[in-house]
Design a protein around this motif. Structure first.
Motif, PDB file in Angstrom:
ATOM      1  N   LEU A 478      -4.904  -8.164   7.339  1.00 17.71           N
ATOM      2  CA  LEU A 478      -5.971  -7.162   7.395  1.00 17.71           C
ATOM      3  C   LEU A 478      -5.643  -5.916   6.577  1.00 17.71           C
ATOM      4  N   LEU A 479      -4.373  -5.758   6.202  1.00 23.55           N
ATOM      5  CA  LEU A 479      -3.965  -4.571   5.448  1.00 23.55           C
ATOM      6  C   LEU A 479      -3.839  -4.826   3.947  1.00 23.55           C
ATOM      7  N   PHE A 480      -4.160  -6.023   3.483  1.00 26.71           N
ATOM      8  CA  PHE A 480      -4.235  -6.217   2.042  1.00 26.71           C
ATOM      9  C   PHE A 480      -5.276  -5.237   1.499  1.00 26.71           C
ATOM     10  N   SER A 481      -4.854  -4.364   0.592  1.00 30.90           N
ATOM     11  CA  SER A 481      -5.730  -3.274   0.169  1.00 30.90           C
ATOM     12  C   SER A 481      -5.677  -3.063  -1.333  1.00 30.90           C
ATOM     13  N   CYS A 482      -6.838  -3.141  -1.970  1.00 37.25           N
ATOM     14  CA  CYS A 482      -6.925  -2.771  -3.381  1.00 37.25           C
ATOM     15  C   CYS A 482      -6.894  -1.257  -3.555  1.00 37.25           C
ATOM     16  N   ALA A 483      -7.259  -0.515  -2.500  1.00 38.13           N
ATOM     17  CA  ALA A 483      -7.418   0.934  -2.613  1.00 38.13           C
ATOM     18  C   ALA A 483      -6.133   1.718  -2.412  1.00 38.13           C
ATOM     19  N   GLY A 484      -5.190   1.191  -1.654  1.00 35.14           N
ATOM     20  CA  GLY A 484      -4.009   1.975  -1.287  1.00 35.14           C
ATOM     21  C   GLY A 484      -3.173   2.420  -2.473  1.00 35.14           C
ATOM     22  N   LEU A 485      -2.640   3.624  -2.396  1.00 34.52           N
ATOM     23  CA  LEU A 485      -1.747   4.117  -3.446  1.00 34.52           C
ATOM     24  C   LEU A 485      -0.758   5.118  -2.853  1.00 34.52           C
ATOM     25  N   ASP A 486       0.380   5.265  -3.534  1.00 32.84           N
ATOM     26  CA  ASP A 486       1.432   6.170  -3.071  1.00 32.84           C
ATOM     27  C   ASP A 486       2.356   6.451  -4.244  1.00 32.84           C
ATOM     28  N   SER A 487       2.872   7.668  -4.307  1.00 32.15           N
ATOM     29  CA  SER A 487       3.689   8.075  -5.454  1.00 32.15           C
ATOM     30  C   SER A 487       5.061   7.418  -5.489  1.00 32.15           C
ATOM     31  N   SER A 488       5.446   6.721  -4.437  1.00 30.83           N
ATOM     32  CA  SER A 488       6.774   6.084  -4.412  1.00 30.83           C
ATOM     33  C   SER A 488       6.702   4.567  -4.536  1.00 30.83           C
ATOM     34  N   HIS A 489       5.485   4.018  -4.723  1.00 30.09           N
ATOM     35  CA  HIS A 489       5.339   2.571  -4.804  1.00 30.09           C
ATOM     36  C   HIS A 489       4.579   2.160  -6.063  1.00 30.09           C
ATOM     37  N   ARG A 490       5.030   1.061  -6.650  1.00 28.43           N
ATOM     38  CA  ARG A 490       4.302   0.412  -7.730  1.00 28.43           C
ATOM     39  C   ARG A 490       3.602  -0.807  -7.122  1.00 28.43           C
ATOM     40  N   ARG A 491       2.275  -0.748  -7.060  1.00 29.41           N
ATOM     41  CA  ARG A 491       1.520  -1.810  -6.405  1.00 29.41           C
ATOM     42  C   ARG A 491       1.564  -3.107  -7.216  1.00 29.41           C
ATOM     43  N   LEU A 492       1.704  -4.226  -6.504  1.00 31.05           N
ATOM     44  CA  LEU A 492       1.596  -5.548  -7.096  1.00 31.05           C
ATOM     45  C   LEU A 492       0.153  -6.004  -6.883  1.00 31.05           C
ATOM     46  N   CYS A 493      -0.589  -6.204  -7.975  1.00 26.94           N
ATOM     47  CA  CYS A 493      -2.046  -6.296  -7.877  1.00 26.94           C
ATOM     48  C   CYS A 493      -2.585  -7.667  -8.287  1.00 26.94           C
ATOM     49  N   PRO A 494      -3.501  -8.225  -7.482  1.00 21.46           N
ATOM     50  CA  PRO A 494      -4.153  -9.498  -7.830  1.00 21.46           C
ATOM     51  C   PRO A 494      -5.436  -9.232  -8.618  1.00 21.46           C
ATOM     52  N   CYS A 495      -5.425  -9.487  -9.883  1.00 21.39           N
ATOM     53  CA  CYS A 495      -6.563  -9.191 -10.745  1.00 21.39           C
ATOM     54  C   CYS A 495      -7.177 -10.493 -11.257  1.00 21.39           C
TER      55      CYS A 495
END
Length: 500
Positions: A478-495
Motif C-alpha cells: 500500500l506504500l508503493f508511491s510514485c509521489a514520495g521524495l526525500d533529500s536523502s534517498h534516490r528513488r528506484l522508479c518503475p517507468c
C-alpha cells in the motif's frame, strides 16, 4: 452504483448550500454531475443520494450508532462518495465497512498520497491528517486533475471546443478586448490591485464577484462587476473575453479549462516559492506533499502557451509583456482531449471494467456511442490507467497485464519523486509495476553495490541511500508511491511508455 455526496449531507451540506449564493465553491459539483452522466450513458443503474437517513436505508444499516454490521448483503457493486461520505459509511456499516471497502471510489479533488493513506504509518511518521488514514488502495481515490499516478484521474467534462468548419472561420472566434477575473469573492482580490491595474491599461476588466446587499464594494474603480452570474450568462461573458485572469486562488479548479475551451487565454500567477502544506493554509492538513508552482499546475504543464501564460504578478514588466503578447495572439477554442465528453466516457469505461471487484467483471455498453469511443483520440500522457492493466481491489493479487508492458527502471537523483524521474524521460511512473523492481537483483542490474539491504515499511522504498550504500525494499504494497521524495534517498522508479 450508488453515488453518495457526503459534502451535501447533514450539517456539512447546510454549510455548503449557504455558500452557493455567496460565491462559494462549486467545482466539485461539476465532477459529480459529469460522473453521473457518464455512468448513465455507459448503461449502469444509478442511485444518487445526499441524505444520511436515506443512505442508512439504502445499505441496510442497523439501528442505533453502534458497530453492528449492516443487516443484509450490500446491494451496490460500486459506491462513489467523498471523504465526508466515507466517514458516514464507516459509522453506518459498522463491522461490515472493511469487508466492502474495496467497492468504494472516493472523489478527492487534490489527491491522497500513499504515505497519508495507511493509518499506522501516517501516525508514526507525521503524515496523519483529518483527510486520510483509511487504508484503501491508493487508486480508489479519484482526482479532478492528474496530480499523481498513485491515484486515479477522474476529471470532468469541459465545454467542447467548436467542431464545424463554419465555426472555425476566423470571424467566428473574434474576441473583444475584455479580461474576466477568476474569483467570486472579494477576499481573493486582496493585494492584487497593482497586478490588475497593469492589465487594465490594455483590457477592459470584468468581474463576477458576490456583493453583499448594502455593503460598498472594495474592488478597484476600473472593474466592471456583474455580480454572481448564472452558468449560461457566465459562459456568454467568457465567449466575448480575450483573457481569463487568475488571482492565485482558488487553486486547481475547473474554470480555466472551461475558459480555454471557449477561446480565452488564461493568465495566472507563478508561485515562488511553490505553495504546499508547509506554507499555505489551504493545503495544510490535506493528504498530499505536492508543491504547486502556479495557481493551476495542470494548465501550466499540460496545456501551456499560447493558451496558458504564467507570470510573476509582482513584476509589472512581466505582466505587461505577457498581456501585450496575448493581444497579438489569436487562438481557437481548445478542449484538452481528456476533458471532452468522449475522453471522460472512455476513461470511466476503463475504470469500471479494469478496476475490478473480485472475479466479477462489469460489462459497460456505450449507448449509441460505440463508434465515437473507438475512434476517439485520447491523450494517454495524462491517463494513468493503462488500457492493458487490470487491478483487483478486492483481492490480494498483484496487477494483471495483458501483455506485460516494457518496464524501464530509473534511479532518480536525491530529492526527486518518481513522477518527475519518469517524466524527464518522457515516461510515466506506474505504481502497479513497483513489485517487479522491488527485489535485491534490481539494484545489481543497474550497477549499484549495496553494503546492506533492508526491507521496511517506508513510502520512499525501493530506494538507494548513498550514505552507507543502503538499499531499501518495500515491505507494505500500500506504500508503493510514485509521489514520495526525500533529500536523502534516490528513488528506484518503475517507468513505462505513456502509450501502453
Amino acid at each position: 452504483v450508488l453515488l453518495y455526496l457526503g459534502a451535501l449531507a447533514g450539517d456539512a451540506g447546510q454549510r455548503f448550500e449557504a455558500m452557493v449564493d455567496r460565491g462559494g465553491p462549486l467545482g466539485e459539483l461539476v465532477q459529480w454531475a459529469d460522473l453521473s452522466a457518464c455512468l448513465t450513458i455507459l448503461g449502469h443503474n444509478l442511485t444518487f443520494s445526499t441524505s444520511q437517513r436515506q443512505l442508512h436505508r439504502l445499505i441496510g444499516a442497523a439501528p442505533g450508532q453502534g458497530s453492528c454490521p449492516i443487516q443484509r448483503p450490500l446491494t451496490f457493486d460500486l459506491i462513489y462518495t467523498d471523504y465526508h461520505g466515507l466517514a458516514h459509511l464507516h459509522r453506518a456499516m459498522g463491522l461490515a465497512f472493511q469487508h466492502y471497502q474495496c467497492r468504494f471510489r472516493i472523489l478527492d479533488s487534490f489527491g491522497t498520497e500513499p504515505a497519508f493513506n495507511l493509518a499506522s504509518y501516517a501516525h508514526l511518521h507525521g503524515y496523519k491528517t483529518l483527510w486520510g488514514s483509511w487504508g484503501l488502495q491508493p487508486r480508489q481515490y479519484m482526482t479532478m486533475f492528474p496530480h499523481t499516478p498513485d491515484n486515479s484521474f477522474l476529471g470532468f467534462v469541459g465545454e467542447d471546443a467548436v467542431k464545424t468548419k463554419e465555426e472555425f472561420k476566423p470571424e467566428s472566434y473574434k474576441k473583444d478586448n475584455i479580461a474576466v477575473i477568476y474569483g467570486k469573492q472579494e477576499y481573493m482580490w486582496q493585494g492584487k490591485s497593482d497586478y490588475l491595474e497593469v492589465i487594465s491599461q490594455k483590457l477592459e476588466i470584468h468581474a463576477t464577484v458576490y456583493q453583499p446587499p448594502g455593503r460598498a464594494s472594495s474592488l478597484p474603480s476600473f472593474i466592471k462587476n456583474h455580480g454572481l452570474l448564472t452558468q449560461e450568462n457566465f459562459l456568454q461573458l467568457l465567449r466575448r473575453a480575450k483573457v481569463f485572469v487568475g488571482l492565485g486562488f482558488p487553486y486547481e479548479g475547473p474554470a480555466p479549462v472551461e475558459a480555454v475551451a471557449l477561446g480565452c487565454m488564461f493568465l495566472q500567477p507563478r508561485f515562488d516559492p511553490p505553495h504546499s502544506s508547509h506554507n499555505d493554509g489551504f493545503y495544510k492538513g490535506k493528504p498530499t506533499t505536492r508543491q504547486i508552482s502556479s495557481q493551476h499546475p495542470y494548465a501550466e504543464r499540460f496545456v501551456g502557451k499560447p493558451f496558458v501564460w504564467t507570470v510573476d504578478v509582482t513584476n509589472g514588466t512581466d505582466v505587461r509583456e505577457a498581456v501585450e503578447s496575448i493581444l497579438k495572439t489569436q487562438v481557437r477554442p481548445f478542449t484538452p482531449p481528456e476533458f471532452t465528453c468522449v475522453g471522460m466516457l472512455e476513461r470511466m469505461r476503463r475504470y469500471v471494467t479494469q478496476q475490478k471487484l473480485s472475479k466479477k467483471v462489469f460489462k459497460s455498453s456505450v449507448k449509441n456511442s460505440n463508434k465515437l469511443i473507438e475512434t476517439a483520440f485520447f491523450s494517454s500522457s495524462v491517463l494513468f490507467l493503462s488500457q492493458n492493466l487490470v487491478l483487483n481491489f478486492c483481492g490480494n493479487s498483484t496487477a494483471v497485464w495483458d501483455p506485460e508492458p516494457v518496464l524501464t527502471v530509473l534511479l532518480g537523483p536525491l530529492g526527486q519523486s518518481c513522477v518527475d524521474v519518469c517524466r524527464r524521460s518522457a515516461l510515466t511512473c506506474d505504481p502497479a509495476l513497483f513489485h517487479r523492481l522491488n527485489t535485491p537483483d534490481t539494484f545489481t542490474r543497474i550497477g549499484l553495490g549495496c553494503s546492506s539491504t533492508v526491507q521496511e515499511v517506508n513510502h520512499l522504498f525501493p530506494s538507494y541511500s548513498p550514505w552507507g550504500r543502503l538499499c531499501g525494499l518495500q515491505q507494505e504494497p500500500l506504500l508503493f508511491s510514485c509521489a514520495g521524495l526525500d533529500s536523502s534517498h534516490r528513488r528506484l522508479c518503475p517507468c513505462r511508455s505513456r502509450y501502453e
